[in-house]
Design an enzyme around this catalytic site. Structure first.
Site, PDB file in Angstrom:
ATOM      1  N   CYS A   1      93.394  -1.467  28.931  1.00 18.36           N
ATOM      2  CA  CYS A   1      92.746  -1.621  27.627  1.00 18.36           C
ATOM      3  C   CYS A   1      93.404  -0.697  26.597  1.00 18.36           C
ATOM      4  O   CYS A   1      93.924   0.360  26.945  1.00 18.36           O
ATOM      5  CB  CYS A   1      91.259  -1.285  27.711  1.00 18.36           C
TER       6      CYS A   1
ATOM      7  N   HIS B   1      92.682   1.944  34.062  1.00 13.13           N
ATOM      8  CA  HIS B   1      91.864   2.075  32.863  1.00 13.13           C
ATOM      9  C   HIS B   1      92.647   2.730  31.726  1.00 13.13           C
ATOM     10  O   HIS B   1      93.465   3.617  31.948  1.00 13.13           O
ATOM     11  CB  HIS B   1      90.629   2.924  33.149  1.00 13.13           C
TER      12      HIS B   1
END
Length: 412
Positions: free
Chosen positions: A277, A221
């Site tokens: 991301c 993440h």
């Protein structure tokens, strides 16, 4: 088919308090001034949305457990809030992860619930890392699954296996010089905690010499947080989320830059491949290559005070899953067993099929593959909207120096 998005979006017009008189807008990412007392109205200068919020009447200073910044906080009937207003929304990320139909789970988000993400069976005592000989090729491969969490990722272990095999077979990296950090490791020092990741990054660049080829790979993440040092063009720092980021915090791009970019001596080359991301400028390198225009854009810090972002003579190159404003995905759209990060799968596939490809050719092939997938998944716009089947990420190249991407061969 399954897919997971790696990040959350911003809600237009929602303001968050940064102090008793300032607000920051999630939509435009601008800071605006509000009335100091009572019911406050604030109109963001970016998105022009008017928002109402109740200003705190009593404040006190505290240090945020997530971003470690000192700021004001409301002292309510239940006592002091433990996290700052800037980081508080991040606590809800996991619960709001988007379910993207074919594209699986969001790789760069996180439900910032309290507690540890470490496996319960992992002993707290450290185990010694295996000794390694001196090699001119070294790599750190970090894959974080966040297992047993709502925001867990299912493709990171496959990503690590794919990358390790590529390094050994295609780029002749000795097995002994590849350090792998995952939650499956038995050695406590190889669990991808914040401390262990930073220790491994220090190991990667320690005593680097001319002729060294270094690699940092991360699958997990990624998030953004407001830029307090004013060294980001878009006003946001990019971050990576270790397995214990709920407790220990995220790894900020400034820290990554100072850890593995500054020490690079002349003749040393570092590649970073980041499948997360908001990872476009995760290394804070000075130049960003724009694929559509074919030019290098200046990414130098806009702050008035000099801030170091350069190497010590070496070369740093980063291939990111997407631009800073975009999200990246894990997906099962490629077939085979399990899920894979989109960037990792396309990168390894392209390198295997086109040995000796240039940096420009590599970017072109990956962009073309994403376009083909999007065209083949669903031509009906209504169904595409319902199932969110598009892969909406553009792989990005950044570097500490400009170079000719059309003639320079990609090599590690």
């Amino acid at each position: 088919m399954e897919a997971t998005s790696k990040c959350r979006g911003y809600k237009k017009g929602v303001l968050f308090p940064t102090s008793t008189s300032m607000h920051g807008c999630y939509a435009s990412k601008n800071i605006s001034i509000s009335q100091p007392n009572g019911e406050a109205k604030a109109i963001c200068m970016g998105c022009k949305e008017e928002c109402h919020c109740l200003m705190p009447s009593r404040t006190t200073l505290h240090r945020c457990s997530v971003c470690l910044k000192v700021s004001n906080s409301t002292l309510g009937p239940h006592g002091l809030k433990k996290e700052c207003a800037i980081c508080r929304p991040v606590k809800k990320i996991g619960a709001k992860l988007l379910k993207l139909g074919d594209l699986g789970s969001s790789k760069k988000n996180g439900n910032l619930l309290s507690g540890s993400l470490l496996p319960p069976s992992m002993p707290s005592s450290s185990l010694a890392l295996p000794s390694t000989s001196r090699y001119n090729k070294r790599a750190v491969l970090c894959g974080v699954s966040y297992r047993k969490r709502k925001f867990r990722l299912k493709g990171t272990i496959n990503d690590i296996s794919n990358m390790k095999e590529l390094l050994i077979k295609n780029f002749k990296f000795p097995k002994e010089c590849i350090r792998v950090l995952t939650e499956q490791e038995q050695n406590a020092n190889l669990i991808p905690t914040k401390h262990n990741i930073l220790e491994s990054l220090n190991w990667l660049v320690k005593d680097c010499q001319a002729g060294d080829s270094l690699l940092f790979y991360f699958s997990g993440h990624g998030l953004q947080q407001p830029d307090f040092k004013e060294d980001e063009i878009d006003g946001f720092d990019e971050t990576l989320c270790p397995v214990d980021f709920l407790r220990e915090g995220m790894i900020i791009d400034n820290e990554i830059n100072s850890t593995i970019v500054w020490p690079l001596k002349e003749g040393v080359t570092l590649h970073a491949i980041v499948d997360a991301c908001h990872s476009g400028t995760i290394l804070d390198l000075l130049f960003v290559y724009k694929h559509e225009s074919g030019i290098w854009e200046d990414n130098k810090p806009p702050s008035k005070e000099p801030i170091r972002k350069h190497t010590s003579g070496g070369m740093a190159i980063c291939l990111s899953a997407c631009e800073d404003s975009q999200t990246a995905a894990d997906s099962s759209v490629f077939g085979g067993k399990g899920m894979n990060g989109v960037l990792t799968y396309l990168f390894t596939k392209t390198i295997r099929e086109y040995p000796g490809i240039t940096y420009g050719g590599l970017l072109e092939k990956m962009h073309d593959e994403i376009k083909k997938i999007n065209r083949s998944r669903c031509n009906n716009r209504i169904l595409q909207h319902i199932f969110n089947r598009r892969i909406a990420q553009d792989p990005l190249l950044s570097s500490s120096e400009k170079f000719d991407v059309s003639t320079t061969m990609f090599k590690l």
